[in-house]
Design a protein around this motif. Structure first.
Motif, mmCIF file in Angstrom:
data_model
loop_
_atom_site.group_PDB
_atom_site.id
_atom_site.type_symbol
_atom_site.label_atom_id
_atom_site.label_comp_id
_atom_site.label_asym_id
_atom_site.label_seq_id
_atom_site.Cartn_x
_atom_site.Cartn_y
_atom_site.Cartn_z
ATOM 1 N N LEU A 1 0.872 -1.184 0.000
ATOM 2 C CA LEU A 1 0.000 0.000 0.000
ATOM 3 C C LEU A 1 0.902 1.224 0.000
ATOM 4 C CD1 LEU A 1 -1.688 -2.383 1.275
ATOM 5 C CD2 LEU A 1 -2.964 -0.607 2.491
ATOM 6 N N PHE A 2 0.483 2.266 -0.673
ATOM 7 C CA PHE A 2 1.305 3.469 -0.718
ATOM 8 C C PHE A 2 0.461 4.684 -1.067
ATOM 9 C CE2 PHE A 2 1.711 3.947 -5.384
ATOM 10 C CZ PHE A 2 1.252 2.705 -5.808
ATOM 11 N N SER A 3 1.049 5.843 -0.905
ATOM 12 C CA SER A 3 0.397 7.093 -1.286
ATOM 13 C C SER A 3 0.952 7.532 -2.625
ATOM 14 C CB SER A 3 0.660 8.180 -0.237
ATOM 15 O OG SER A 3 0.114 7.782 0.992
ATOM 16 N N SER A 4 0.112 8.185 -3.412
ATOM 17 C CA SER A 4 0.589 8.568 -4.743
ATOM 18 C C SER A 4 -0.224 9.715 -5.314
ATOM 19 C CB SER A 4 0.508 7.374 -5.696
ATOM 20 O OG SER A 4 0.943 7.763 -6.989
ATOM 21 N N THR A 5 0.446 10.463 -6.187
ATOM 22 C CA THR A 5 -0.228 11.510 -6.965
ATOM 23 C C THR A 5 -0.622 10.988 -8.339
ATOM 24 O OG1 THR A 5 1.869 12.282 -7.890
ATOM 25 C CG2 THR A 5 1.152 13.303 -5.836
ATOM 26 N N ARG A 6 -0.466 9.683 -8.580
ATOM 27 C CA ARG A 6 -0.589 9.164 -9.946
ATOM 28 C C ARG A 6 -1.972 9.354 -10.566
ATOM 29 N NH1 ARG A 6 1.102 4.350 -11.354
ATOM 30 N NH2 ARG A 6 3.015 4.645 -10.165
ATOM 31 N N GLY A 7 -3.011 9.456 -9.764
ATOM 32 C CA GLY A 7 -4.340 9.660 -10.342
ATOM 33 C C GLY A 7 -4.832 11.089 -10.203
ATOM 34 N N SER A 8 -3.952 11.988 -9.806
ATOM 35 C CA SER A 8 -4.395 13.334 -9.427
ATOM 36 C C SER A 8 -4.199 14.336 -10.554
ATOM 37 C CB SER A 8 -3.598 13.815 -8.207
ATOM 38 O OG SER A 8 -3.694 12.898 -7.146
ATOM 39 N N LYS A 9 -5.196 15.156 -10.754
ATOM 40 C CA LYS A 9 -5.033 16.323 -11.626
ATOM 41 C C LYS A 9 -4.805 17.575 -10.775
ATOM 42 C CE LYS A 9 -7.629 14.698 -15.644
ATOM 43 N NZ LYS A 9 -7.823 13.303 -15.171
ATOM 44 N N GLN A 10 -5.350 17.557 -9.590
ATOM 45 C CA GLN A 10 -5.131 18.633 -8.619
ATOM 46 C C GLN A 10 -3.973 18.228 -7.703
ATOM 47 O OE1 GLN A 10 -6.952 21.510 -8.458
ATOM 48 N NE2 GLN A 10 -7.941 20.803 -10.344
ATOM 49 N N PRO A 11 -3.445 19.190 -6.916
ATOM 50 C CA PRO A 11 -2.483 18.789 -5.889
ATOM 51 C C PRO A 11 -3.176 17.949 -4.805
ATOM 52 C CG PRO A 11 -2.247 21.103 -6.412
ATOM 53 C CD PRO A 11 -3.530 20.645 -7.051
ATOM 54 N N SER A 12 -3.272 16.661 -5.056
ATOM 55 C CA SER A 12 -3.926 15.753 -4.117
ATOM 56 C C SER A 12 -3.166 14.435 -4.112
ATOM 57 C CB SER A 12 -5.393 15.522 -4.519
ATOM 58 O OG SER A 12 -5.466 14.814 -5.732
ATOM 59 N N VAL A 13 -3.412 13.633 -3.091
ATOM 60 C CA VAL A 13 -2.716 12.356 -2.938
ATOM 61 C C VAL A 13 -3.743 11.292 -2.554
ATOM 62 C CG1 VAL A 13 -0.900 11.111 -1.706
ATOM 63 C CG2 VAL A 13 -0.649 13.563 -2.130
#
Lengths: 530, 416
Positions: free
Chosen positions: A144-156
């Motif tokens: 499990l991990f955190s990622s910006t890979r699906g984000s268009k906004q600055p979100s995680v």
């Protein structure tokens, strides 16, 4: 893997066993910050990251002999090491960018796994995104991990990827600015994921519990009045340790949250910031980073379960307070309703009430009245209204559940449902203007809700429903309340806005504001064991 | 006239001319362009970015574009919030996520991967050198305290010192935003001033409009509250709009600027302190104070060298007439005690910039820009401020018009 020579290990704890140390003991010393410690499953080693010239290295500290070795020291930054359950692998985040953005960047920060015994890392994720703060699932099959890979906004968001390799899968993402789910930590029984959460520019980091089967079902363990992150589970699942700050603290510290009651305590870790705790496999010790020496070094200390001082309801002077009015409808009322608070605020039943299943209803237009109730003269102080309600059905009308009438303010404070079915609590400004707090949602039909509505001494009005602080609060409600003329349940002071379709199980009023335990404890238990 | 006498007379005339020229040179009407290279960072044309803002060459092209407005002064942006856009030793950088897991990364394509903290040579230093080489007055645009509405702008020092964060009346800390009520926070910011001085600035422009959400609402921190209690003998009002509280909080901003002034003076160089305020006219102290700003005190105490008016609250019924009256009001209030730059503002966050003038007057941007610049000049201002010169937000026609005025009709400050 090679031995690291430029660090000095202070092995004070090693031979004795951490449990015998009364004070935090320094484990590492040397140039650069030593951070993000993770204890190996067999307790023999601690993995951590070391800030060095040119980037971050991955290091291992042998707990028996105090030897330090570098597991990875290639170019770039190796961050956030986490052990596999069998202790054979370490997953980490790696970033090495050598060109300008315009020249082109192939990969951002991605996950790699490396044998804990040393060897070549294997790439687990790729792409121009930030994959970070990983942890293994309990069975070791996925990460499990955190990622910006699906984000268009600055979100995680939170993601998982098979350890054997494959495509990452989104677990939860709210792609709005500054909404982040970070640092997943799986509970020992695998049923829950603790993680850090933030939602918006003015919010604070909070520690949340999410159901592993559906991470959208979550419970916030901490509140906006403090900033908490980096949760880790104790091996027995009874505690969560995290980094925390609460106004009045000298800086960051290690907090522990007890489960299932949600009590919190700050551990005594000495001067300086203490952050990112990690448990020993036997749960007897915590390792954390502290900067008292000028840079962050690793320390360990025995974990002795702290005595949690219940943060109960308090008045302005910090004294515990009880209700000035308390009705319970487990038994149907007669012509009067007994006041269980002992204040003498018995209610007079006016008109007809429905009774049954431990509640009263106001369908027929009846109400419960207390003329000149005692103890509702809060002045500019704080007060709390608590209620257990069920909305059996919605109407499209305003419905008053409770109203307190004051000499120059007939709508002094109210608890009510609006036409859209949202619950409101309001107080007033000194100019007698409305200030309200609102539920984030339309109240569901047929579900019993626990409601805490309060005005604090700064004039803020808040609403907590089933342990969740609602987002919409009001400020400036500093009306000074004299002795009340009337308290009425079930309709407006002048008779209108009947609370049709509303069942009232319990009702209380008291000075002061509710403590943390009261706000969350029961609801947390229900979340953990529905 | 004999030869020596003729020579002497000619020399005297030359000296007089020279003196006059110098006098006029000192009163060049200033066109101060705010520049943020970050705003040029991701302008693709045919799949290629026009400016590589992580290189000296790219930033040279940025400067070329900016100079098309006739700029005499460049105010180069040093930061976003408390993350720096140069090689700061004191603060962290835009690209530090995920090195610091507490920061939510800027995920936007292009912008999210800018590494200004690692660029060689140092961006701010090289920009200042370019300005010097081109004969431009060189300065830094430093937005006051925390700007923007994103956590990726929170710097490491702030994150490391939660005990200095701002706090609301009900005790909720504001994640990552420090209060000037804490001397340690002020000292940290003064260390940033030192870094800027090292990069050869001639002007430090502190912009108090870009306050993010900073306001007296978040100043209920212990030192500020205790000082209030000492002064008034009672707890502060819960309402952050209370005039006494606002004035009290504004004192901390004034004190901060006083310390910046001292720091600049201690450098041994003549560094201009510019401060920008918005919405200051009609002069309404209460409105300004609600932002924790008391600009008249800065003028009265002669803390600042230049007051930058970011915008004025003009009347939609009479856009230019009301603007002129407000310009006069500000200039009268300042009364020559510091320089004044008036706005030709491309940005329209407050609905007081050129797009709103265009809407109200149905004039083109170039015509609005000309009228505003000429008005500032006619009223005796020391120059205009252009917020911000991004790529093409001052249109080609506007750039030509402004440059023509700057080098022609409005070249010298009016001596009113």
């Amino acid at each position: 893997m090679r031995a690291l020579c430029d660090l000095v290990v202070i092995p004070l704890c090693m031979g004795l066993g951490a449990g015998l140390c009364a004070q935090p003991l320094q484990l590492t010393s040397g140039p650069g910050d030593h951070t993000e410690a993770a204890w190996s499953p067999d307790g023999s080693r601690i993995a951590f990251q070391l800030a060095a010239e040119g980037g971050h290295r991955l290091c291992l500290l042998d707990m028996a002999g105090g030897q330090l070795t570098v597991l990875w020291d290639g170019p770039g930054d190796a961050l956030y090491p986490a052990w596999s359950p069998d202790g054979r692998w370490i997953v980490y985040c790696h970033q090495n960018i050598t060109t300008t953005a315009v020249q082109g960047i192939e990969n951002g920060a991605n996950l790699l796994v490396i044998p804990a015994a040393g060897g070549e890392p294997r790439r687990l994720t790729s792409g121009l995104c930030r994959d970070y703060v990983p942890c293994f699932s309990r069975d070791g099959e996925s990460i499990l991990f955190s990622s910006t890979r699906g984000s268009k906004q600055p979100s995680v968001g939170l993601y998982s990827v098979p350890f054997a390799g494959g495509d990452p899968r989104e677990m939860i993402l709210e792609d709005s600015q500054d909404v982040a789910f970070v640092e997943p930590a799986v509970s020992p029984d695998g049923r829950f994921i603790a993680h850090s959460f933030i939602a918006g520019f003015r919010s604070n980091w909070a520690v949340r519990l999410a159901k592993a089967s559906d991470p959208t079902q979550a419970f916030s363990l901490t509140e906006p009045s403090r900033s908490c992150l980096s949760p880790v589970w104790s091996p027995d699942g009874r505690w969560i340790a995290c980094t925390g700050y609460r106004p009045g603290d000298e800086g960051w510290g290690v907090y522990v949250i007890s489960l299932p009651d949600g009590g919190m305590a700050r551990l005594q870790t000495g001067p300086g910031n203490s952050r990112s705790p990690a448990w020993s496999p036997d749960g007897g010790s915590l390792v954390f980073e502290n900067n008292r020496s000028g840079s962050y070094q690793l320390y360990s200390m025995p974990f002795v379960a702290p005595t949690i001082v219940a943060e109960g309801a308090v008045d302005e002077a910090g004294e515990a307070v009880g209700p000035v009015l308390h009705y319970s409808f487990t038994r149907a009322p007669g012509e009067t309703v007994e006041d269980l608070s002992g204040t003498g605020n018995a209610g007079a039943v006016t008109g007809e009430l429905e009774a049954g299943e431990g509640a009263v209803g106001f369908e027929a237009g009846g109400s419960i009245d207390v003329a000149a109730p005692k103890g509702l003269d809060f002045g500019t102080g704080s007060f709390t209204v608590s209620a257990e309600i069920t909305v059996a059905r919605h109407t499209e009308t305003l419905r008053i559940i409770a109203v307190a009438q004051y000499p120059e303010s007939p709508l002094g404070w109210q608890l009510y449902l609006n036409e859209e079915g949202q619950l409101w609590f309001n107080s007033r400004t000194p100019e007698n203007l409305y200030v309200g707090a609102r539920s984030d949602f339309r109240v569901p039909e047929g579900k019993r809700l626990s409601v805490l509505a309060y005005r604090d001494r700064s004039g803020k009005v808040s609403l907590v429903i089933d342990g969740a602080l609602q987002q919409t609060a009001g400020t400036g409600a500093m009306l000074s309340y004299p002795h009340a003329d009337l308290l009425r349940l079930g309709r407006q002071y002048n008779g209108g806005y009947v609370a049709e379709g509303v069942l009232l199980h319990e009702f209380q009023v008291r000075p002061g504001i509710p403590g943390r335990q009261e706000r969350i404890s029961r609801h947390l238990q229900e979340f953990l064991n529905p | 006239m004999n030869a020596p006498a003729l020579f002497s007379t000619m020399a005297a005339a030359l000296l007089l001319l020279s003196t006059l020229a110098q006098s006029q040179e000192a009163k060049r009407f200033e066109v101060a362009a705010w520049v943020d290279h970050f705003d040029f960072a991701y302008i693709p044309r045919d799949g290629v970015a026009l400016f590589d803002t992580e290189t000296v060459e790219g930033n040279s092209k940025v400067l070329d574009h900016v100079q098309e407005v006739g700029a005499t002064t460049i105010l180069w942006r040093n930061c976003a919030g408390s993350t720096m856009r140069y090689q700061s030793e004191v603060e962290s950088h835009h690209q530090d996520a995920p090195l610091d897991k507490r920061r939510v990364p800027d995920s936007r394509p292009g912008w999210g991967w800018m590494r200004y903290g690692e660029t060689e040579p140092d961006i701010l230093g090289s920009a200042m050198e370019m300005c010097r080489d081109r004969g431009l007055r060189r300065g830094v645009h430093w937005p006051f305290e925390e700007t923007h509405w994103a956590t990726w702008t929170i710097g490491r020092w702030n994150m490391e010192h939660p005990q200095f964060w701002g706090r609301t009346a009900d005790g909720q800390p504001w994640w990552g935003r420090v209060s000037l009520g804490h001397p340690e926070a002020v000292e940290h910011k003064l260390a940033l001033v030192d870094e800027l001085l090292e990069r050869g600035i001639e002007t430090l422009y502190i912009d108090t409009w870009r306050v993010g959400g900073w306001s007296p609402a978040y100043e209920y921190v212990d030192p500020v509250v205790e000082a209030f209690e000492r002064q008034y003998g009672q707890a502060p009002p819960a309402s952050p709009a209370d005039p006494r509280w606002c004035r009290h909080v504004a004192g901390y901003v004034t004190d901060f600027l006083r310390q910046v002034r001292e720091r600049l003076d201690a450098s041994g160089r003549k560094i201009d302190l510019m401060v920008g305020v918005q919405d200051i006219a009609p002069i309404d102290e209460e409105v300004a104070l609600r932002r924790g700003i008391d600009w008249t005190a800065w003028v009265d105490e002669e803390i600042i060298d230049t007051l930058v008016v970011i915008n004025v609250r003009w009347d939609g019924e009479d856009p230019f007439g009301s603007t002129r009256r407000l310009y006069r009001e500000v200039l009268d209030r300042v009364s020559g005690r510091c320089r004044v730059l008036l706005p030709v503002q491309a940005y329209d966050f407050s609905h007081l910039g050129m797009p709103s003038y265009q809407k109200a007057t149905e004039l083109g941007q170039d015509e609005v820009a000309k009228r505003l610049m000429r008005m500032a000049w006619e009223e005796g201002a020391d120059g205009v401020s252009l917020e911000c010169v991004d790529y093409n937000n001052y249109s080609a026609a506007t750039r030509v018009a402004l440059k023509a005025l700057a080098e022609g009709e409005c070249r010298w400050v009016q001596d009113n």
